[in-house]
Structure formats: structure tokens, C-alpha cells
Design an enzyme around this catalytic site. Structure first.
Site, short mmCIF file in Angstrom:
data_model
loop_
_atom_site.label_atom_id
_atom_site.label_comp_id
_atom_site.label_asym_id
_atom_site.label_seq_id
_atom_site.Cartn_x
_atom_site.Cartn_y
_atom_site.Cartn_z
N GLY A 75 0.83 -1.21 0.00
CA GLY A 75 0.00 0.00 0.00
C GLY A 75 0.86 1.26 0.00
O GLY A 75 2.09 1.19 -0.11
N PHE A 109 -5.84 -5.51 -2.17
CA PHE A 109 -7.18 -4.91 -2.27
C PHE A 109 -7.04 -3.45 -2.69
O PHE A 109 -7.62 -3.02 -3.69
CB PHE A 109 -7.93 -5.06 -0.94
CG PHE A 109 -9.25 -4.31 -0.94
CD1 PHE A 109 -10.12 -4.39 -2.02
CD2 PHE A 109 -9.61 -3.52 0.15
CE1 PHE A 109 -11.33 -3.68 -2.03
CE2 PHE A 109 -10.82 -2.82 0.15
CZ PHE A 109 -11.67 -2.89 -0.94
N THR A 110 -6.28 -2.67 -1.94
CA THR A 110 -6.04 -1.27 -2.34
C THR A 110 -4.57 -1.05 -2.68
O THR A 110 -4.22 -0.02 -3.25
CB THR A 110 -6.44 -0.30 -1.22
OG1 THR A 110 -5.80 -0.71 0.00
CG2 THR A 110 -7.94 -0.27 -1.03
N LYS A 154 3.25 -13.29 19.67
CA LYS A 154 3.35 -14.04 20.93
C LYS A 154 4.18 -15.31 20.74
O LYS A 154 5.05 -15.61 21.55
CB LYS A 154 1.93 -14.39 21.40
CG LYS A 154 1.86 -15.13 22.70
CD LYS A 154 0.41 -15.44 23.05
CE LYS A 154 0.36 -16.51 24.13
NZ LYS A 154 -0.99 -17.05 24.29
N TYR A 186 -14.57 1.04 10.02
CA TYR A 186 -13.15 1.41 10.11
C TYR A 186 -12.82 1.87 11.52
O TYR A 186 -11.90 1.35 12.16
CB TYR A 186 -12.87 2.52 9.10
CG TYR A 186 -11.42 2.95 9.01
CD1 TYR A 186 -10.48 2.16 8.35
CD2 TYR A 186 -11.00 4.15 9.56
CE1 TYR A 186 -9.14 2.58 8.25
CE2 TYR A 186 -9.68 4.57 9.47
CZ TYR A 186 -8.75 3.77 8.81
OH TYR A 186 -7.44 4.19 8.72
N LYS A 192 -10.65 -0.33 14.15
CA LYS A 192 -9.35 0.13 14.64
C LYS A 192 -9.34 0.26 16.16
O LYS A 192 -8.33 0.02 16.82
CB LYS A 192 -9.00 1.47 14.00
CG LYS A 192 -8.66 1.38 12.51
CD LYS A 192 -7.26 0.81 12.30
CE LYS A 192 -6.84 0.89 10.83
NZ LYS A 192 -5.49 0.37 10.60
N TYR A 238 -3.40 -8.21 24.74
CA TYR A 238 -2.28 -9.15 24.54
C TYR A 238 -1.05 -8.68 25.32
O TYR A 238 -0.27 -9.50 25.82
CB TYR A 238 -1.93 -9.28 23.05
CG TYR A 238 -2.65 -10.40 22.34
CD1 TYR A 238 -3.98 -10.26 21.94
CD2 TYR A 238 -2.02 -11.61 22.06
CE1 TYR A 238 -4.65 -11.28 21.29
CE2 TYR A 238 -2.68 -12.64 21.41
CZ TYR A 238 -3.99 -12.47 21.01
OH TYR A 238 -4.65 -13.49 20.38
#
Ligand code: NAD
Ligand code: UDP
Length: 308
Positions: A10, A34-35, A103, A143, A147, A157
Site C-alpha cells: 500500500g 485490495f487497495t 506471541k 473502520y 481500529k 495481549y
């Protein structure tokens, strides 16, 4: 180091590939195109330290790497709204897959988050401590909430599994290799001006954004990734704030030609204002942007002249 970049074909990811290879690292660029475009990394084909992998981040992947940069996600509103369920999956499953890999192989993992986590902000400028004002059920939510959930996963995590994370909140960034059909405002205005078409200002054009040049943005990201004082989130963006009308006028001045400014309806939930508070980046990373909007636009216009 061996470094995985998701979304590496990208706009931002491809510049990151260049930077990291230039520093002598091995780079694995993972993308579903995709983009992103192969042409963005075509010049790296045959580089002994570069690998390009077609893969979708919603499916698990395994690589022995030291660092992971998670940039996979369409970033322009028309593209992320094209298949909104897929956009949420990309952010959420992509984060889980990156974090799971980090991890297992004990890699440091970096999340390209966004100023969209602040939504249509009621605090201005936006510091990292602001929790935002996001519509959870609107057209931008796939979106924004994707995010936000990715940030949640990164911090869980980190707390639960001690994964070594870094989270950046990127404000509107522009530069060469933006997709000409991407639909974002900087590329739209430049391409329209170069083609002699009218510049489409959405709404009355008094809404504001703060535009960061790609080289500045990546410098901030690399500094965040390679220090140990903070895991973030850290805002990286240029605090210079402009209305869309000002951006249109500046683009016309720099490109020349006969285009005029026309108005089109404002998309739903379009944020009224946006400007990063970069005190944390200044203090912890010693970072601030160097490229003024006019200079960055000149460089971006020079690129688009070769494209349209
Ligand atoms: P971009 O659309 O040019 O790049 C995104 C890349 O991710 C593309 O190469 C695309 O093909 C790839 N991708 C999308 N979905 C994927 C999937 N499911 N699996 C694998 N690859 C996938 O956008 P960009 O401007 O380079 O943005 C890169 C990252 O930075 C994104 O995560 C975006 O949310 C974030 N970001 C960018 C900006 C900005 O102003 N440019 C601002 C805030 C955040
Ligand atoms: N915009 C515009 N004309 C365009 C494209 C976008 O006026 O051709 C406006 C858009 O409504 C928004 C701003 O420019 O207010 C930035 O849009 P962009 O899609 O680049 O980024 P985001 O809204 O995600 O910050």
C-alpha cells in the site's frame, strides 16, 4: 532483523519497505492487493532481502520474524466502505493474527492505528488521553470501531500475554504512491487539478484536517518502534490545520490550470475538525514533522504528474 509488513504494497507500507530495506533489514511484504498495488514495490523485485507474499490477514500466517508492522487495512473512506464487514474483519482478525504470531515468535508488533479512534472530536486538538466521540453504527464505524477494537486487542495481549506492542495513531498522511483513484482528499484534489477537472469540496469546506508528509510519518513510526520508554498510543501527525477550502486553493495555486472549486454533499459523520496534540511524540520520541504542507504537496504533485 527480519521484519514482516502487512499491507506492505500500500501507500505507507511500500515506503516502509523502502526504509527498512535501506537500513539493511530483511523485509517480508504481505498483502492481498485490495487497495495496494504491485507497482508500489515493483522496484524491489529481485532485491536479495525482499519477499512479496499474497495473503489475506484475516487468515492465520506464520513467519519467523523479529518485528511485525501491521498496516493492512483499506484507509480511504470509499474503499473501507466498499465491503464494510470485510473492513472490520481485516482490522480485528488481522490484529489477532499479528498478535498471535508475535506471541509465538516473541516479535515486537506495531499497530497502525488512526486518528479516527477520536471520531468527530469534541476535544481539540486531540491528545492520546481523549477517548473520542465515535458513532458505533454509522458508515465510518467499520473502520473506526475496527481500529478501536484492534487497539483493545493490542493492549490486552500486552497485559495478558506480555506481547511487546507499539501503537501509533496516524493522522491524515499523504505523499507519492497514494492510489490516484483512492478517493482521499489530497489525491482527489491533485488528480482533479492535473486533469483540468473541477475540485470537489464536500460540504462547505470549512471542516479541517492536519496533513503529514509520508517521510515525516514513517520517521515517527520507526522512532516509536525502536524505543522502549512507551508502548503508546502515540499520535503522529502534523499539527498544521487547514480547511478543505484552503487545501483546494493551495492545490490550485501549485498545479495551475483552469479548474474551479465545486461543492458536493458532505458524507455522513464526516469529522468537523482534526489536529493532533503531538506533545508525547515530541517528549518521548524527540519527533516533530519537518515537511511543510506546500513542500509536501509539491513532491506529491510531481509524482502524480507521472501517473495521470
Ligand atoms: P492503503 O490502502 O494504500 O494500504 C493498505 C494496504 O493494506 C494495501 O496494500 C491493501 O491491499 C492491504 N490490505 C487491505 N486489506 C488487507 C487484508 N485483508 N489482507 C492483506 N492486506 C490487506 O492505505 P495506507 O494509507 O497505506 O494505510 C496503511 C495503514 O495505515 C492502514 O492500516 C491505515 O488504516 C493506516 N492509516 C493511514 C492513514 C493515512 O492517512 N494514510 C491515516 C491513519 C491510519
Ligand atoms: N473531501 C473533500 N473532497 C474530496 C474528498 C474528501 O472535500 O474529493 C473531504 C472529506 O469530506 C473530509 C476531508 O476532505 O472532510 C478528508 O477526507 P479524506 O477522505 O481524505 O480523509 P478522512 O475523512 O478519513 O480524514
Amino acid at each position: 532483523m527480519r521484519i514482516l509488513i502487512t499491507g506492505g504494497a500500500g501507500f505507507l507500507g511500500s515506503h516502509l519497505c523502502d526504509r527498512l530495506l535501506g537500513e539493511g533489514h530483511e523485509v517480508i511484504c504481505l498483502d492481498n492487493f485490495f487497495t495496494g498495488r504491485k507497482v508500489n514495490v515493483a522496484h524491489l523485485r529481485g532485491h536479495p532481502h525482499f519477499e512479496l507474499v499474497r495473503h489475506d490477514v484475516i487468515d492465520p500466517f506464520k513467519f519467523e520474524v523479529d518485528q511485525i508492522y501491521n498496516f493492512a487495512c483499506p484507509a480511504s473512506p470509499p474503499h473501507y466502505q466498499f465491503n464494510p464487514i470485510k473492513t472490520t474483519k481485516t482490522s480485528v482478525m488481522g490484529a489477532i493474527n499479528c498478535l498471535g504470531l508475535a506471541k509465538r515468535v516473541k516479535a515486537r508488533v506495531f499497530q497502525a492505528s488512526t486518528s479516527e479512534v477520536y471520531g468527530d472530536p469534541q476535544v481539540h486538538p486531540q491528545p492520546e488521553t481523549y477517548w473520542g466521540n465515535v458513532n458505533p453504527i454509522g458508515k465510518r464505524s467499520c473502520y473506526d470501531e475496527g481500529k478501536r477494537c484492534a487497539e483493545t486487542l493490542f493492549f490486552d495481549y500486552h497485559r495478558e500475554n506480555r506481547v511487546d506492542i507499539r501503537v501509533v495513531r496516524i493522522f491524515n498522511t499523504y505523499g507519492p504512491r497514494m492510489n490516484p483513484d483512492d478517493g482521499r482528499v489530497v489525491s482527489n484534489f491533485i488528480v482533479q487539478a492535473l486533469r483540468g477537472q473541477d475540485l470537489t469540496v464536500y460540504g462547505d469546506g470549512t471542516q479541517t484536517r492536519s496533513f503529514c508528509y509520508v517521510d515525516d510519518l514513517l520517521e515517527g513510526c520507526l522512532r516509536l518502534m525502536n524505543q522502549t520508554e512507551t508502548v503508546g498510543p502515540v499520535n503522529i501527525g502534523n499539527p498544521g490545520e487547514f480547511t478543505m477550502l484552503e487545501l483546494a486553493e493551495l492545490t490550485l495555486k501549485l498545479v495551475g490550470g483552469k479548474s474551479r472549486i465545486v461543492h458536493r454533499p458532505l458524507p455522513a459523520d464526516d469529522p468537523r475538525q482534526r489536529r493532533p496534540d503531538i506533545a508525547v511524540a515530541r517528549r518521548v520520541l524527540g519527533w516533530e514533522p519537518r515537511v511543510a504542507l506546500e513542500d509536501g504537496l509539491q513532491r506529491t504533485i510531481a509524482y502524480f504528474r507521472t501517473q495521470v
